[in-house]
Design an enzyme around this catalytic site. Structure first.
Site, PDB file in Angstrom:
ATOM      1  N   TYR A 144       1.381   5.224   2.577  1.00  0.00           N
ATOM      2  CA  TYR A 144       1.212   4.617   3.906  1.00  0.00           C
ATOM      3  C   TYR A 144       0.404   3.333   3.778  1.00  0.00           C
ATOM      4  O   TYR A 144      -0.595   3.265   3.052  1.00  0.00           O
ATOM      5  CB  TYR A 144       0.479   5.580   4.848  1.00  0.00           C
ATOM      6  CG  TYR A 144       0.209   5.005   6.214  1.00  0.00           C
ATOM      7  CD1 TYR A 144       1.127   5.148   7.245  1.00  0.00           C
ATOM      8  CD2 TYR A 144      -0.965   4.301   6.477  1.00  0.00           C
ATOM      9  CE1 TYR A 144       0.884   4.602   8.502  1.00  0.00           C
ATOM     10  CE2 TYR A 144      -1.215   3.751   7.721  1.00  0.00           C
ATOM     11  CZ  TYR A 144      -0.292   3.911   8.729  1.00  0.00           C
ATOM     12  OH  TYR A 144      -0.530   3.368   9.960  1.00  0.00           O
ATOM     13  N   GLU A 232       2.733  -2.308  10.043  1.00  0.00           N
ATOM     14  CA  GLU A 232       2.675  -0.925   9.561  1.00  0.00           C
ATOM     15  C   GLU A 232       3.927  -0.599   8.761  1.00  0.00           C
ATOM     16  O   GLU A 232       5.046  -0.884   9.199  1.00  0.00           O
ATOM     17  CB  GLU A 232       2.550   0.044  10.744  1.00  0.00           C
ATOM     18  CG  GLU A 232       2.394   1.492  10.314  1.00  0.00           C
ATOM     19  CD  GLU A 232       2.289   2.430  11.513  1.00  0.00           C
ATOM     20  OE1 GLU A 232       1.415   3.303  11.504  1.00  0.00           O
ATOM     21  OE2 GLU A 232       3.102   2.285  12.449  1.00  0.00           O
TER      22      GLU A 232
END
Length: 422
Positions: A144, A232
């Site tokens: 992530y 993101e």
């Protein structure tokens, strides 16, 4: 600090009678395929992909772009997260599918034009107008990565986690120590030391560290040069050929930078937005749609929030947050009424104006002109106070309109709730 938590940094909370409502700060949001194209232009590794809007385009893309691929990833394109676990109203499960190449046309056809409901869209869902066809990469590890703006450090904050995927929120809650946060000095920019900390937080298994650090630097460069408020990637992944690849792309951009990011802001997809909010933005009104039955038109954000609170206190629910500002014109007031009356759930409209810079006679004239253009089928409760209040009340009285007047905010809210219930 993950997809769910990140949204807290780009949302403000509206407290309506003790009930939290999410007010999205106006930030441009673009589709995944658009984000991937932008990343690619900045030298960031992304899967080969193409966006299509019809079955015919799917067929052509397979022939032209993926002639040797055995499998493809078919991704529905909507401006909301949670697509993989979403459900189409047609019954199809999942907005992201890995399929054999000869099955891509069929699954894309079942997505296009259909409404996908995810945890972020609400029950209404969003219509899929495009799907993104991507090569199926051989991923050996998923992580992530995100960059957002941090109030505490007054600058960009890079967030990394060695585990990525749809359960990142749960992971952050259960194992917060796995989330690495690296604040960046906005004046110095990202340093080798910063990039190394981020890569250490990602903990790649096969990707070269130096090459990974360069990818992190390029992502930071994209964030700054494009005036992002959030970037993101979930997941950022390692491939079998030892590369770090952005397997997803979620980017938001600061509206204040629209004047110098014209190409990016031309990507805006208004079909994915609330049409009332689109209309309000064109009229330079601050509008957020809610789910109540009392439409509100107020000047000033603080007064608007107070109005919603007191409506809730008297047993009603606000249908919107609408701040016409301190210098609204008659035209803007008319547009505000058009937006309020376009909502079928609205059973009454409460106009609450405290005139300082905003003059009560302008509001009154706007209400009268709006009544001429819009068929008002719901009760209108008006509370005016402040600059030119006598002229405003006279304009309303001489208009012949059937209005419910109120002396103060408490009286106005009580009458609005009563009118909406009748």
């Amino acid at each position: 600090m993950v997809r769910g938590s990140l949204s807290k940094l780009v949302c403000r909370s509206l407290s309506v009678g003790g009930k939290s409502q999410q007010q999205q700060i106006r930030r441009l949001n673009i589709h995944e395929y658009q984000g991937a194209e932008l990343m690619s232009k900045h030298g960031i590794n992304v899967p080969k992909g193409v966006a299509v809007s019809s079955v015919e385009e799917v067929r052509k893309a397979i022939s032209d772009v993926f002639p040797k691929e055995n499998e493809l990833v078919v991704k529905s394109q909507i401006l909301a997260g949670g697509r993989g676990l979403g459900t189409f109203k047609s019954g199809l499960k999942g907005g992201v599918h890995i399929v054999k190449t000869n099955e891509a046309e069929d699954i894309a056809g079942k997505m296009l034009g259909q409404v996908l409901v995810t945890k972020q869209t609400g029950a209404r869902g969003k219509t899929v107008s495009k799907v993104y066809l991507c090569e199926k990469m051989s991923l050996v590890n998923e992580m992530y990565f995100a960059i957002t703006l941090d109030r505490t450090t007054a600058g960009p904050l890079i967030i990394a986690c060695s585990k990525g995927g749809t359960s990142i929120e749960d992971l952050a809650e259960k194992f917060p120590d796995m989330i690495i946060k690296v604040p960046i000095d906005v004046f110095k920019g990202i340093t080798d030391e910063d990039a190394a900390k981020v890569v250490d937080g990602l903990a790649p298994k096969v990707a070269d560290k130096a090459a990974s650090m360069e990818q992190v630097k390029k992502l930071y460069e994209l964030f700054c040069k494009s005036d992002c408020t959030m970037l993101e990637i979930n997941p950022i992944a390692e491939t079998s050929d030892n590369k770090l690849v952005a397997a997803d792309a979620k980017l938001n951009f600061d509206d204040n930078a629209a004047f110098r990011q014209k190409e990016i802001f031309a990507l805006r997809d208004t079909t994915q937005e609330d049409p009332r909010e689109v209309a309000a933005a064109k009229a330079d009104l601050n509008y957020i749609g809610l789910d109540g039955e009392i439409g509100c038109m107020v000047n000033g954000a603080g007064l608007a929030m107070s109005t919603m609170d007191i409506i809730k206190l008297h047993g009603g629910t606000p249908a919107n947050f609408l701040d016409v500002g301190g210098s609204a014109s008659e035209h803007q007031v008319v547009e505000a009424f058009k937006i309020l009356t376009s909502d079928d759930k609205v059973k009454a409209i409460l106009v609450n104006i405290f005139g300082g810079i905003m003059k009560c006679d302008v509001i009154a004239s706007g209400i009268v002109n709006a009544a001429k253009e819009v068929s008002l089928k719901v009760p209108v409760i008006v509370r005016l106070e402040g600059t030119n209040v006598d002229q405003g009340k006279r304009i309303l009285k001489e208009s012949g309109m059937t209005l419910i007047t109120a002396e103060d905010l408490d009286d106005a809210a009580e009458k609005a709730v009563k009118a909406a219930a009748s």
